[in-house]
Design a protein around this motif. Structure first.
Motif, PDB file in Angstrom:
ATOM      1  N   ALA A   1       0.989  -1.656   0.056  1.00  0.00           N
ATOM      2  CA  ALA A   1      -0.208   0.163   0.244  1.00  0.00           C
ATOM      3  C   ALA A   1       0.920   1.182  -0.023  1.00  0.00           C
ATOM      4  O   ALA A   1       2.069   1.329   0.511  1.00  0.00           O
ATOM      5  CB  ALA A   1      -1.092  -0.098   1.011  1.00  0.00           C
TER       6      ALA A   1
ATOM      7  N   GLN B   1      -4.355   4.707  -3.079  1.00  0.00           N
ATOM      8  CA  GLN B   1      -2.553   4.719  -1.971  1.00  0.00           C
ATOM      9  C   GLN B   1      -3.421   3.048  -1.572  1.00  0.00           C
ATOM     10  O   GLN B   1      -2.907   2.551  -0.454  1.00  0.00           O
ATOM     11  CB  GLN B   1      -2.984   5.939  -0.985  1.00  0.00           C
ATOM     12  N   ASP B   2      -4.666   3.048  -1.499  1.00  0.00           N
ATOM     13  CA  ASP B   2      -5.163   1.115  -0.715  1.00  0.00           C
ATOM     14  C   ASP B   2      -4.994   0.470  -1.289  1.00  0.00           C
ATOM     15  O   ASP B   2      -5.417  -0.660  -0.832  1.00  0.00           O
ATOM     16  CB  ASP B   2      -6.234   2.033   0.548  1.00  0.00           C
ATOM     17  N   TRP B   3      -4.189   0.569  -3.193  1.00  0.00           N
ATOM     18  CA  TRP B   3      -4.257  -0.491  -4.194  1.00  0.00           C
ATOM     19  C   TRP B   3      -2.801  -1.128  -3.419  1.00  0.00           C
ATOM     20  O   TRP B   3      -1.840  -0.528  -3.119  1.00  0.00           O
ATOM     21  CB  TRP B   3      -4.680  -0.748  -5.300  1.00  0.00           C
ATOM     22  N   SER B   4      -2.509  -2.565  -3.749  1.00  0.00           N
ATOM     23  CA  SER B   4      -1.645  -3.390  -3.615  1.00  0.00           C
ATOM     24  C   SER B   4      -0.933  -3.451  -5.067  1.00  0.00           C
ATOM     25  O   SER B   4      -1.724  -3.128  -6.404  1.00  0.00           O
ATOM     26  CB  SER B   4      -1.826  -4.765  -2.997  1.00  0.00           C
TER      27      SER B   4
ATOM     28  N   PRO C   1      -8.337  -3.178  -2.532  1.00  0.00           N
ATOM     29  CA  PRO C   1      -8.395  -3.527  -0.519  1.00  0.00           C
ATOM     30  C   PRO C   1      -9.489  -5.214  -0.933  1.00  0.00           C
ATOM     31  O   PRO C   1      -9.061  -5.567   0.537  1.00  0.00           O
ATOM     32  CB  PRO C   1      -8.375  -2.392   0.264  1.00  0.00           C
TER      33      PRO C   1
END
Length: 468
Positions: free
Chosen positions: A322, A344-347, A365
């Motif tokens: 992240a 910002q919260d995605w891998s 996510p």
């Protein structure tokens, strides 16, 4: 005057000699009832046929030649990566009582031709997508390490130990023979499969403990070298697998094999130098065993360990859990670059270098949501460009979506990062009870319709007046 009487007079004389017709008053009603009965019988027959066909779609599916390649869709020009990768329905990855794949769609014919994408389902089933036609191949890989429930339950990484060569003609995968109950040594290692012939081109047996469990395998940019990471097991049976001693190494095209001081992940360049990523530190180990560079990556976001070397071996990009889409590390000097993609919260996992950009698999996510294939520029400020979609999981099983990918990097170009392909024509399987239940329902409908017709006929016969 005419010698013959008029036609009208002749017809009247004939009518007077014919006895009057005795037409029962209920003739019209009986005709309507017979017509309705006929319609009811036809409807019952149609319902029965439809029910039987709906319950046995496999008959129609088997009548279709599904071995023929799927035609390329619009926008496709030569081999390429599909712009939409579809998840495999969970019923195709079901196992039988003998722990073998239960569906005929899973094949042990490994001569599938050049592939452009590969992943492993949550059930441990390898999936390959054809480079030229986009056809999906579900493979029963011999002794694949993740083929059993035990292996899936202990596997420590997100990326299964399976990787396509950059040109898509070979597949490297970790293998292990079936374990026994007495804890004897399990033959294990890495196999390289020639996808054109379906034969094993290389078998890199690994020895140590009761077997070596390989958790990661990757190719050099030119497809000549292999790098691997794993651990030496201390106990490996049909119900238990454990061990803690890390192992890693590289293997060259001429049979050269070299152990590498293990870290979190290991990669190899075209000269056989190993690049070891361990806790944010980068160590480059030359073929003579000396260390030529060690660069800290302090202050960067958490690294996932899924890395990718640039074609010239000068840079390593690493995905993150992240915070950023990519972390770019210059192996020749103390420089760490980060490139944010705005999610910002995605891998993110790097898949292929495309000029100065990197093709990235981006995973949301929320489990089960669709993922994306995106091009991220690691040297400039160009906007992130989404070029593909990855299916999420089924509503009742969100982990059945497209898993971590391996792609044939040479087939992803700047002019054509992805191509359009038709969706796979997955065979539908009814539940085990559906076929007999539908057949029984159809039979009951037919019997009921016939019984109703017989009862109605007897009633009419009883009400019909006898001839006098």
């Amino acid at each position: 005057m005419s010698p013959h009487p008029p036609l009208k007079d002749l017809l009247e004389q004939a009518a007077e000699t014919v006895p009057p017709a005795d037409v029962p008053r209920d003739t019209w009603q009986r005709g309507r009832r017979r017509h309705r009965r006929s319609l009811a019988l036809r409807a019952a027959a149609v319902v029965g046929v439809v029910a039987l066909v709906a319950a046995t779609p496999g008959l129609l599916d088997r009548a279709t030649d599904r071995s023929a390649p799927q035609p390329a869709g619009s926008g496709a020009s030569g081999p390429g990566l599909p712009d939409h990768l579809h998840a495999v329905p969970s019923h195709l990855a079901a196992r039988g009582e003998d722990e073998r794949w239960g569906h005929e769609e899973v094949s042990d014919d490994l001569a599938v031709g050049r592939a452009v994408a590969a992943w492993v389902t949550s059930a441990g089933l390898p999936v390959l997508v054809g480079a030229a036609d986009g056809r999906y191949h579900l493979l029963d890989l011999p002794d694949f390490l993740l083929a059993g429930d035990l292996a899936i339950s202990w596997f420590p990484g997100d990326q299964p130990p399976m990787a396509l060569s950059p040109d898509g003609t070979r597949l490297a995968y970790a293998y292990a023979w079936p374990a026994t109950d007495d804890g004897t040594v399990v033959p294990s290692g890495i196999r390289v499969l020639d996808l054109e012939t379906g034969e094993v081109a290389r078998d890199l047996a690994l020895q140590g403990g009761t077997g070596v469990a390989v958790t990661q395998v990757s190719w050099s940019p030119d497809g000549a070298w292999l790098a691997w990471t794993g651990f030496e097991t201390s106990y490996w049976t049909t119900t238990t697998l454990n061990g803690s001693r890390s192992r890693a190494g590289v293997a060259g095209p001429d049979g050269t094999r070299r152990a590498v001081e293990p870290g979190g992940s290991t990669y190899v360049d075209d000269d056989g130098a190993a690049i070891v990523l361990d806790g944010g530190s980068i160590e480059v180990q030359r073929s003579d065993g000396t260390t030529v560079a060690r660069r800290g990556a302090a202050g960067t976001p958490e690294l996932t360990g899924d890395g990718l070397l640039s074609p010239d071996g000068s840079r390593l990009v690493v995905g993150t859990a992240a915070g950023y889409d990519l972390v770019a590390i210059d192996l020749g000097r103390d420089r760490v670059e980060t490139r944010s993609g705005g999610a910002q919260d995605w891998s993110a996992r790097p898949l292929a270098w495309v000029g100065d950009a990197v093709l990235v698999q981006r995973t949301p996510p929320a489990s089960g949501d669709e993922g994306l294939l995106s091009l991220v520029d690691v040297t400039g400020d160009a906007a992130v460009r989404d070029v593909g979609v990855l299916d999420g999981g089924e509503s009742d099983n969100p982990h059945t979506g497209v898993g971590p990918l391996s792609v044939a990097a040479d087939l992803v170009t700047e002019d054509q990062p992805t191509v359009t392909r038709p969706a796979p024509d997955w065979p539908w399987d009814p539940p085990s009870w559906a076929v007999p239940a539908a057949a029984l329902a159809a039979a009951l409908l037919l019997v009921a319709a016939l019984a109703w017709a017989v009862v109605r006929r007897r009633r009419r016969s009883a009400q019909r007046p006898s001839a006098t």
